[in-house]
Design a protein around this motif. Structure first.
Motif, short mmCIF file in Angstrom:
data_model
loop_
_atom_site.label_atom_id
_atom_site.label_comp_id
_atom_site.label_asym_id
_atom_site.label_seq_id
_atom_site.Cartn_x
_atom_site.Cartn_y
_atom_site.Cartn_z
N ASP A 2 0.83 -1.21 0.00
CA ASP A 2 0.00 0.00 0.00
C ASP A 2 0.86 1.25 0.00
O ASP A 2 0.56 2.22 -0.71
CB ASP A 2 -0.94 0.01 1.21
N ARG A 3 1.92 1.26 0.79
CA ARG A 3 2.80 2.43 0.86
C ARG A 3 3.45 2.69 -0.51
O ARG A 3 3.50 3.82 -0.98
CB ARG A 3 3.87 2.22 1.94
N THR A 5 2.34 1.69 -3.46
CA THR A 5 1.30 2.09 -4.40
C THR A 5 0.89 3.54 -4.18
O THR A 5 0.83 4.34 -5.13
CB THR A 5 0.07 1.16 -4.26
N ASP A 6 0.59 3.91 -2.94
CA ASP A 6 0.12 5.26 -2.65
C ASP A 6 1.14 6.34 -3.01
O ASP A 6 0.76 7.44 -3.38
CB ASP A 6 -0.28 5.39 -1.18
N ALA A 7 2.42 6.02 -2.88
CA ALA A 7 3.47 7.00 -3.15
C ALA A 7 3.92 7.02 -4.61
O ALA A 7 4.68 7.90 -5.02
CB ALA A 7 4.68 6.72 -2.25
N HIS A 8 3.45 6.09 -5.39
CA HIS A 8 3.94 5.96 -6.76
C HIS A 8 3.42 7.10 -7.65
O HIS A 8 2.23 7.41 -7.64
CB HIS A 8 3.52 4.61 -7.36
N VAL A 11 0.38 6.25 -9.93
CA VAL A 11 -0.88 6.16 -9.17
C VAL A 11 -1.35 7.57 -8.81
O VAL A 11 -2.54 7.88 -8.93
CB VAL A 11 -0.71 5.28 -7.92
N LYS A 12 -0.42 8.42 -8.42
CA LYS A 12 -0.79 9.81 -8.11
C LYS A 12 -1.39 10.50 -9.33
O LYS A 12 -2.35 11.26 -9.22
CB LYS A 12 0.43 10.58 -7.60
N LYS A 15 -4.91 9.41 -9.79
CA LYS A 15 -5.80 10.05 -8.82
C LYS A 15 -6.28 11.41 -9.31
O LYS A 15 -7.39 11.84 -9.00
CB LYS A 15 -5.12 10.18 -7.46
N GLY A 27 -7.97 7.57 -3.76
CA GLY A 27 -7.18 6.38 -3.49
C GLY A 27 -8.02 5.11 -3.57
O GLY A 27 -7.62 4.11 -4.17
N ASP A 31 -7.81 2.37 -6.63
CA ASP A 31 -7.53 0.99 -6.23
C ASP A 31 -8.56 0.04 -6.84
O ASP A 31 -8.21 -0.99 -7.43
CB ASP A 31 -7.53 0.88 -4.71
#
Length: 146
Positions: A2-3, A5-8, A11-12, A15, A27, A31
């Motif tokens: 998750d960390r 993915t969220d920081a990639h 992915v950003k 979003k 997020g 997902d």
């Protein structure tokens, strides 16, 4: 995972495809929609057809249930009975999932209208997913080495 993915950055970027009324849930939306993107591009990642892979995964999961903690048995059985792994293959199922997720918030929230954004930007989401997914696989393999 998750960390990572969220920081990639990819992915950003995905979003930002979500319109402002739903951006605070971006997020969650990305997902869920990346799962849809995986189902739509599955043949690029695996030789076994998705439905067959899901069936094999459920069989393995149920066969190994006795080696999982007791409190996990009910949710795992529910996962199989409700076909969570197969749920994200169609847009109507994505809408149903968004309705289900909406009910889990304390304040009334309706995420299913966000499906309009997801559908309008589907090609961009799939492009982002196809760039991101190989990096996620590489990261997963590296994480398993430790």
């Amino acid at each position: 995972m998750d960390r990572f993915t969220d920081a990639h950055p990819i992915v950003k970027r995905s979003k930002t495809l979500i319109s402002p009324p739903y951006r605070r849930f971006s997020g969650i939306l990305v997902d869920i929609f990346y799962d849809y993107c995986l189902s739509q591009t599955w043949e690029h990642y695996h030789l076994i057809p998705l439905d067959q892979f899901i069936a094999q995964s459920y069989t393995t999961l149920l066969q190994t249930l006795s080696s999982t903690p007791e409190k996990a048995h009910r949710p795992l059985r529910y996962l199989v009975e409700q076909n969570w792994l197969g749920e994200y293959q169609t847009l109507p199922n994505i809408e149903h999932s968004l309705q289900s997720v909406s009910q889990r918030f304390k304040r009334p929230t309706h995420l299913s209208p966000a499906l309009i954004d997801l559908r309008e930007q589907e090609d961009k989401f799939i492009q982002d997913f196809q760039l991101f997914h190989p990096e996620l696989i590489t990261h997963s393999k590296q994480s398993l080495k430790y």
